[in-house]
Design a protein around this motif. Structure first.
Motif, PDB file in Angstrom:
ATOM      1  N   PHE A  55      -3.621  -2.647 -10.464  1.00  0.00           N
ATOM      2  CA  PHE A  55      -2.845  -1.783 -11.668  1.00  0.00           C
ATOM      3  C   PHE A  55      -1.475  -2.705 -11.696  1.00  0.00           C
ATOM      4  O   PHE A  55      -0.801  -2.650 -12.856  1.00  0.00           O
ATOM      5  CB  PHE A  55      -2.857  -0.379 -11.570  1.00  0.00           C
ATOM      6  CG  PHE A  55      -3.945   0.163 -11.747  1.00  0.00           C
ATOM      7  CD1 PHE A  55      -4.747   0.060 -13.200  1.00  0.00           C
ATOM      8  CD2 PHE A  55      -4.900   1.027 -11.065  1.00  0.00           C
ATOM      9  CE1 PHE A  55      -5.740   0.608 -13.686  1.00  0.00           C
ATOM     10  CE2 PHE A  55      -6.148   1.663 -11.500  1.00  0.00           C
ATOM     11  CZ  PHE A  55      -6.576   1.245 -12.808  1.00  0.00           C
ATOM     12  N   ASP A  56      -0.955  -2.753 -10.499  1.00  0.00           N
ATOM     13  CA  ASP A  56       0.761  -3.030 -10.596  1.00  0.00           C
ATOM     14  C   ASP A  56       0.637  -4.442 -11.004  1.00  0.00           C
ATOM     15  O   ASP A  56       1.570  -4.980 -11.754  1.00  0.00           O
ATOM     16  CB  ASP A  56       1.153  -2.942  -9.040  1.00  0.00           C
ATOM     17  CG  ASP A  56       1.462  -1.613  -8.677  1.00  0.00           C
ATOM     18  OD1 ASP A  56       1.451  -0.508  -9.444  1.00  0.00           O
ATOM     19  OD2 ASP A  56       1.819  -1.388  -7.628  1.00  0.00           O
ATOM     20  N   ASN A  60       2.799  -5.210 -14.534  1.00  0.00           N
ATOM     21  CA  ASN A  60       3.949  -6.107 -14.356  1.00  0.00           C
ATOM     22  C   ASN A  60       3.830  -7.366 -15.363  1.00  0.00           C
ATOM     23  O   ASN A  60       4.815  -7.893 -15.983  1.00  0.00           O
ATOM     24  CB  ASN A  60       4.166  -6.468 -12.881  1.00  0.00           C
ATOM     25  CG  ASN A  60       4.699  -5.247 -12.067  1.00  0.00           C
ATOM     26  OD1 ASN A  60       5.278  -4.085 -12.568  1.00  0.00           O
ATOM     27  ND2 ASN A  60       4.494  -5.459 -10.708  1.00  0.00           N
ATOM     28  N   GLN A  61       2.845  -8.028 -15.003  1.00  0.00           N
ATOM     29  CA  GLN A  61       2.600  -9.377 -15.754  1.00  0.00           C
ATOM     30  C   GLN A  61       2.597  -8.927 -17.246  1.00  0.00           C
ATOM     31  O   GLN A  61       3.116  -9.931 -18.172  1.00  0.00           O
ATOM     32  CB  GLN A  61       1.428 -10.094 -15.252  1.00  0.00           C
ATOM     33  CG  GLN A  61       1.448 -10.608 -14.051  1.00  0.00           C
ATOM     34  CD  GLN A  61       0.002 -11.351 -13.534  1.00  0.00           C
ATOM     35  OE1 GLN A  61      -0.194 -12.098 -14.420  1.00  0.00           O
ATOM     36  NE2 GLN A  61      -0.242 -11.516 -12.211  1.00  0.00           N
ATOM     37  N   ARG A 105       4.478   1.858 -20.259  1.00  0.00           N
ATOM     38  CA  ARG A 105       5.502   2.654 -21.245  1.00  0.00           C
ATOM     39  C   ARG A 105       6.575   2.944 -20.246  1.00  0.00           C
ATOM     40  O   ARG A 105       7.833   2.822 -21.064  1.00  0.00           O
ATOM     41  CB  ARG A 105       4.769   4.217 -21.268  1.00  0.00           C
ATOM     42  CG  ARG A 105       3.493   4.216 -22.279  1.00  0.00           C
ATOM     43  CD  ARG A 105       2.961   5.367 -22.310  1.00  0.00           C
ATOM     44  NE  ARG A 105       3.692   6.588 -22.553  1.00  0.00           N
ATOM     45  CZ  ARG A 105       3.779   7.943 -22.462  1.00  0.00           C
ATOM     46  NH1 ARG A 105       2.276   8.228 -22.490  1.00  0.00           N
ATOM     47  NH2 ARG A 105       4.671   8.770 -22.728  1.00  0.00           N
ATOM     48  N   VAL A 106       6.611   3.388 -18.858  1.00  0.00           N
ATOM     49  CA  VAL A 106       7.858   3.470 -18.140  1.00  0.00           C
ATOM     50  C   VAL A 106       8.864   2.449 -18.366  1.00  0.00           C
ATOM     51  O   VAL A 106      10.046   2.605 -18.651  1.00  0.00           O
ATOM     52  CB  VAL A 106       7.720   3.992 -17.118  1.00  0.00           C
ATOM     53  CG1 VAL A 106       9.007   4.088 -15.849  1.00  0.00           C
ATOM     54  CG2 VAL A 106       7.027   5.347 -16.798  1.00  0.00           C
ATOM     55  N   ALA A 107       8.292   1.279 -18.194  1.00  0.00           N
ATOM     56  CA  ALA A 107       9.067  -0.066 -18.011  1.00  0.00           C
ATOM     57  C   ALA A 107       9.651  -0.435 -19.275  1.00  0.00           C
ATOM     58  O   ALA A 107      10.969  -0.771 -19.409  1.00  0.00           O
ATOM     59  CB  ALA A 107       8.223  -1.225 -17.595  1.00  0.00           C
ATOM     60  N   LEU A 108       8.949  -0.147 -20.440  1.00  0.00           N
ATOM     61  CA  LEU A 108       9.548  -0.561 -21.874  1.00  0.00           C
ATOM     62  C   LEU A 108      10.339   0.494 -22.216  1.00  0.00           C
ATOM     63  O   LEU A 108      11.445   0.009 -22.791  1.00  0.00           O
ATOM     64  CB  LEU A 108       8.152  -0.614 -22.784  1.00  0.00           C
ATOM     65  CG  LEU A 108       7.225  -1.629 -22.629  1.00  0.00           C
ATOM     66  CD1 LEU A 108       6.030  -1.321 -23.713  1.00  0.00           C
ATOM     67  CD2 LEU A 108       7.887  -3.029 -22.798  1.00  0.00           C
ATOM     68  N   ASN A 109      10.340   1.841 -22.162  1.00  0.00           N
ATOM     69  CA  ASN A 109      11.076   2.706 -22.138  1.00  0.00           C
ATOM     70  C   ASN A 109      12.524   2.381 -21.593  1.00  0.00           C
ATOM     71  O   ASN A 109      13.567   2.628 -22.033  1.00  0.00           O
ATOM     72  CB  ASN A 109      10.854   4.234 -21.881  1.00  0.00           C
ATOM     73  CG  ASN A 109      11.530   5.248 -22.454  1.00  0.00           C
ATOM     74  OD1 ASN A 109      12.596   5.649 -21.673  1.00  0.00           O
ATOM     75  ND2 ASN A 109      11.251   5.839 -23.519  1.00  0.00           N
ATOM     76  N   GLN A 110      12.765   1.836 -20.463  1.00  0.00           N
ATOM     77  CA  GLN A 110      13.711   1.731 -19.816  1.00  0.00           C
ATOM     78  C   GLN A 110      14.696   0.591 -20.423  1.00  0.00           C
ATOM     79  O   GLN A 110      15.816   0.524 -19.845  1.00  0.00           O
ATOM     80  CB  GLN A 110      13.391   1.604 -18.125  1.00  0.00           C
ATOM     81  CG  GLN A 110      12.980   2.754 -17.463  1.00  0.00           C
ATOM     82  CD  GLN A 110      12.774   2.583 -16.038  1.00  0.00           C
ATOM     83  OE1 GLN A 110      12.556   1.464 -15.561  1.00  0.00           O
ATOM     84  NE2 GLN A 110      12.392   3.653 -15.283  1.00  0.00           N
ATOM     85  N   THR A 111      14.136  -0.238 -20.909  1.00  0.00           N
ATOM     86  CA  THR A 111      14.922  -1.389 -21.567  1.00  0.00           C
ATOM     87  C   THR A 111      15.761  -0.720 -22.685  1.00  0.00           C
ATOM     88  O   THR A 111      16.706  -1.411 -23.017  1.00  0.00           O
ATOM     89  CB  THR A 111      13.829  -2.299 -22.310  1.00  0.00           C
ATOM     90  OG1 THR A 111      13.182  -1.559 -23.469  1.00  0.00           O
ATOM     91  CG2 THR A 111      12.996  -2.769 -21.345  1.00  0.00           C
ATOM     92  N   GLY A 112      15.444   0.430 -23.518  1.00  0.00           N
ATOM     93  CA  GLY A 112      16.510   1.109 -24.428  1.00  0.00           C
ATOM     94  C   GLY A 112      15.907   0.443 -25.752  1.00  0.00           C
ATOM     95  O   GLY A 112      16.395   1.080 -26.723  1.00  0.00           O
ATOM     96  N   ASP A 113      15.211  -0.268 -25.735  1.00  0.00           N
ATOM     97  CA  ASP A 113      14.699  -1.056 -26.791  1.00  0.00           C
ATOM     98  C   ASP A 113      13.334  -0.282 -27.520  1.00  0.00           C
ATOM     99  O   ASP A 113      13.016  -0.499 -28.761  1.00  0.00           O
ATOM    100  CB  ASP A 113      14.093  -2.739 -26.960  1.00  0.00           C
ATOM    101  CG  ASP A 113      15.678  -3.219 -26.616  1.00  0.00           C
ATOM    102  OD1 ASP A 113      16.673  -2.965 -27.160  1.00  0.00           O
ATOM    103  OD2 ASP A 113      15.445  -4.459 -26.044  1.00  0.00           O
ATOM    104  N   VAL A 114      12.759   0.672 -26.886  1.00  0.00           N
ATOM    105  CA  VAL A 114      11.306   1.209 -27.068  1.00  0.00           C
ATOM    106  C   VAL A 114      11.548   2.655 -26.796  1.00  0.00           C
ATOM    107  O   VAL A 114      11.993   3.098 -25.698  1.00  0.00           O
ATOM    108  CB  VAL A 114      10.141   0.561 -26.462  1.00  0.00           C
ATOM    109  CG1 VAL A 114       8.931   1.148 -26.695  1.00  0.00           C
ATOM    110  CG2 VAL A 114      10.194  -1.052 -26.620  1.00  0.00           C
TER     111      VAL A 114
END
Length: 204
Positions: A55-56, A60-61, A105-114
């Motif tokens: 899953f990781d 990540n990719q 979701r967590v990774a995209l949300n942390q960008t501030g763009d999503v």
């Protein structure tokens, strides 16, 4: 014929009882638990399962591929609102597919763009927020507004192969990002994770 005395027989039964009671303690000493890095090199690998490391790797990719496309960063309206559909499990095993989508979701949300919406879809993650939203719309006499810019969907598939005693399974993680205004996929990618094992001479 030699006979044991009552005393010696009593002692042997006590010793046997003590040994039986100690067996669980002896077995537990050989299986001492320890912490390992989730999805790291020491994580357990199973041929017939999708492990945390799988899953990781896929999450990540996928995130790197999606961000490299620049869709969210270059959007006219930011942050964009993203709806995440449940990922279809098209394998022969039980899977918690949210292990994949939650990481993304967590990774995209942390960008501030999503920003991800949690009050739409077949599975409403936040029913309280949805109820409040619907009540506010009812008081205004309008339909609840559903502003979704993009939606994420996909599937996890499995392919098995064997040669002699060697076994191989490939798990394919496929995701698509759809523009809600046009219904077109603006990004797609897949990640394959393959694992091998050798069947022992007896059993499996």
């Amino acid at each position: 014929m030699k006979h044991l005395s009552p005393v010696s027989g009593s002692v042997s039964w006590k010793a046997f009882a003590v040994m039986v009671l100690m067996l669980p303690l002896l077995s537990s000493c050989g299986s001492r638990a320890r912490y390992v890095q989730s999805g790291g090199a020491e994580s357990l690998v199973s041929l017939g399962q999708v492990n945390m490391r799988d899953f990781d790797t896929a999450a990540n990719q996928m995130v790197q591929s999606l961000l490299a496309r620049g869709i969210f960063q270059n959007a006219a309206r930011k942050p964009v609102v993203l709806a995440v559909n449940p990922v279809m499990n098209d394998t022969s095993i039980m899977l918690d597919t949210e292990q994949l989508t939650d990481q993304i979701r967590v990774a995209l949300n942390q960008t501030g763009d999503v920003e991800t919406i949690t009050t739409l879809g077949g599975y409403v993650e936040d029913p309280i927020a949805r109820e409040q939203r619907e009540q506010a719309a009812f008081r205004r006499g309008v339909a609840p507004e559903s502003r979704v810019d993009y939606s994420l969907s996909g599937a996890i598939r499995e392919l098995a192969a064997r040669s002699g005693r060697d076994r191989e399974r490939t798990y394919t993680f496929k995701l698509s990002l759809t523009d809600s205004r046009t219904g077109r996929a603006v990004w797609e990618d897949m990640v394959r994770v393959s694992k091998q094992a050798t069947k022992p001479g007896i059993g499996w």
